[in-house]
Design a protein around this motif. Structure first.
Motif, short mmCIF file in Angstrom:
data_model
loop_
_atom_site.label_atom_id
_atom_site.label_comp_id
_atom_site.label_asym_id
_atom_site.label_seq_id
_atom_site.Cartn_x
_atom_site.Cartn_y
_atom_site.Cartn_z
N ILE A 143 1.82 11.15 -4.70
CA ILE A 143 1.93 9.49 -4.97
C ILE A 143 -0.21 9.63 -5.14
O ILE A 143 -0.92 8.62 -5.22
N ARG A 144 0.32 10.69 -5.86
CA ARG A 144 -1.56 11.17 -6.38
C ARG A 144 -2.26 10.07 -7.68
O ARG A 144 -2.92 10.46 -7.92
N THR A 145 -1.44 9.08 -8.36
CA THR A 145 -1.70 8.30 -9.50
C THR A 145 -1.25 7.25 -9.20
O THR A 145 -1.00 6.32 -9.93
N THR A 146 -1.17 6.55 -7.59
CA THR A 146 -1.23 5.47 -7.12
C THR A 146 -2.59 4.88 -7.32
O THR A 146 -3.79 5.46 -7.43
N PRO A 177 1.90 12.86 5.88
CA PRO A 177 1.64 14.12 6.22
C PRO A 177 1.28 15.15 4.65
O PRO A 177 0.53 16.22 4.66
N SER A 178 2.16 14.06 3.71
CA SER A 178 1.88 14.92 2.32
C SER A 178 1.64 13.63 1.23
O SER A 178 1.64 12.84 2.09
N PHE A 179 1.18 14.01 0.19
CA PHE A 179 1.10 13.13 -1.52
C PHE A 179 3.05 13.17 -1.71
O PHE A 179 3.13 12.37 -2.82
N ASP A 180 3.59 14.61 -1.14
CA ASP A 180 4.93 14.32 -2.15
C ASP A 180 5.78 13.16 -1.87
O ASP A 180 5.09 13.01 -0.60
N ALA A 181 6.24 12.72 -2.47
CA ALA A 181 7.04 11.85 -2.80
C ALA A 181 8.25 12.04 -3.31
O ALA A 181 8.82 13.25 -2.35
N LEU A 182 9.20 11.65 -3.62
CA LEU A 182 11.32 11.39 -3.51
C LEU A 182 11.28 11.92 -4.70
O LEU A 182 12.60 13.32 -4.29
N ASP A 183 10.38 11.84 -5.47
CA ASP A 183 10.53 12.97 -6.99
C ASP A 183 11.91 12.93 -8.15
O ASP A 183 12.91 14.44 -7.43
N ILE A 184 12.38 11.98 -7.52
CA ILE A 184 13.17 10.93 -8.57
C ILE A 184 13.14 11.72 -10.02
O ILE A 184 14.22 12.08 -10.84
N VAL A 185 11.86 10.84 -10.09
CA VAL A 185 11.73 11.51 -11.49
C VAL A 185 10.49 12.63 -11.98
O VAL A 185 9.45 12.88 -10.81
N PRO A 186 10.85 13.75 -12.40
CA PRO A 186 9.49 14.79 -12.50
C PRO A 186 8.67 14.91 -12.98
O PRO A 186 8.08 15.71 -14.35
N PHE A 187 8.01 13.94 -12.59
CA PHE A 187 6.84 13.00 -13.37
C PHE A 187 5.97 11.91 -12.43
O PHE A 187 6.20 11.37 -11.21
N ASN A 247 6.41 3.14 -7.52
CA ASN A 247 5.65 5.10 -7.23
C ASN A 247 5.59 5.90 -6.75
O ASN A 247 5.81 7.35 -7.11
N ILE A 248 6.69 5.95 -5.76
CA ILE A 248 6.88 7.15 -4.60
C ILE A 248 8.36 7.55 -4.87
O ILE A 248 9.40 9.03 -5.05
N ASN A 306 0.57 -1.07 0.28
CA ASN A 306 0.22 0.26 0.17
C ASN A 306 0.55 1.33 -0.15
O ASN A 306 1.68 1.53 0.72
N THR A 307 0.43 1.68 -1.40
CA THR A 307 1.19 3.22 -1.08
C THR A 307 1.26 4.47 -0.25
O THR A 307 2.66 5.04 0.02
N PHE A 308 0.34 4.28 0.43
CA PHE A 308 -0.06 5.22 1.47
C PHE A 308 0.78 5.16 2.91
O PHE A 308 1.17 5.85 3.38
N HIS A 309 0.83 4.08 2.91
CA HIS A 309 1.25 2.90 4.38
C HIS A 309 2.79 2.97 3.47
O HIS A 309 3.53 3.46 5.40
N LEU A 310 2.89 3.40 2.74
CA LEU A 310 4.78 3.40 2.80
C LEU A 310 4.88 4.70 2.91
O LEU A 310 5.84 4.77 4.07
N LEU A 311 4.41 5.03 2.02
CA LEU A 311 4.64 6.71 2.12
C LEU A 311 4.57 7.18 3.76
O LEU A 311 5.19 8.04 4.66
#
Length: 240
Positions: free
Chosen positions: A134-137, A146-156, A128-129, A93-98
């Motif tokens: 993670i808004r397209t999980t 606390p935020s949907f913002d992820a690692l931003d390794i790739v800008p998409f 996904n992170i 689960n991506t939400f639990h991970l983040l």
């Protein structure tokens, strides 16, 4: 330094065994590295120890250490490269991970480690992170990070497990419709949708779709096909 990242759509393809299809991609990406610092935080219905055991059995050539067993996980992430480890983040689960990454103050250490070329492999939620958020999980928001913002390794954005199959008689929105909702509100941010059995590989500042299946890039109202082996490096400038 540059990122060396493998973003796998899934841990399984069809009826294959766990990580079977991914083994060749994983070991090519790892090179000589066989020590893995595994992040099991996407697990919800299985324990973290069970998750580590499953990965160890699927990759018996590797020494897998669960990050949850380490007293100071941030230091472990920071020292992964020095210790000859790759960082591996599993699906679930991506939400639990983040949420758990934020709770353990691991977002910044992960960003720094990846920017310093620590090998990184993630599948499903772990892929996904790597995007902006993670808004397209595909997952349910079972917990609120606390935020949907992820690692931003790739800008998409990423959408693993992509499928355009619509079950007969099913009246819910298709995956394309869901992604169109995102791109309608965020028309300049691409969403890269990758099918099970494929991955995005980022190394030496080059982004490539690997595997045997095609994928798609959704931007605004457009859906553009991408093909296995395609050089997608131009997407690394999509935020400019």
């Amino acid at each position: 330094m540059t990122a060396h990242v493998l973003m796998l759509s899934s841990s399984r393809q069809g009826d294959e065994a766990y990580l079977e299809h991914a083994r060749a991609l994983i070991f090519t990406h790892l090179g000589d590295v066989r020590d893995l610092l595994f992040v099991p935080y996407a697990a919800v219905t299985q324990s973290y120890d069970e998750y580590v055991d499953a990965v160890s059995k699927a990759l018996p050539e590797c020494n897998v250490t669960g990050l949850h067993t380490i007293e100071d996980p941030a230091t472990a992430v920071n020292n992964a490269k020095k210790n000859g480890q790759a960082i591996v983040v599993g699906g679930g689960n991506t939400f639990h991970l983040l949420s758990t990454l934020y709770a353990n103050a691991l977002i910044v250490p992960l960003k720094h480690a990846i920017a310093d070329c620590t090998p990184y492999i993630g599948w499903s939620a772990g892929a996904n992170i790597c995007g902006q958020s993670i808004r397209t999980t595909n997952d349910m928001p079972i917990i609120e990070p606390p935020s949907f913002d992820a690692l931003d390794i790739v800008p998409f954005q990423l959408n693993p497990h992509y499928t355009d199959y619509q079950p007969p008689g099913h009246n819910g929105e298709t995956r394309d419709q869901r992604l169109a909702e995102y791109t309608t509100l965020n028309p300049t941010t691409p969403v890269v949708a990758i099918r099970e059995g494929t991955a995005l590989r980022l190394t030496d500042n080059q982004l490539t779709l690997v595997g045997e299946k095609d994928g798609f890039v959704f931007v605004g109202k457009e859906k553009k096909p991408i093909h296995a082996g395609d050089d997608l490096t131009k997407l690394l400038n999509s935020a400019e």
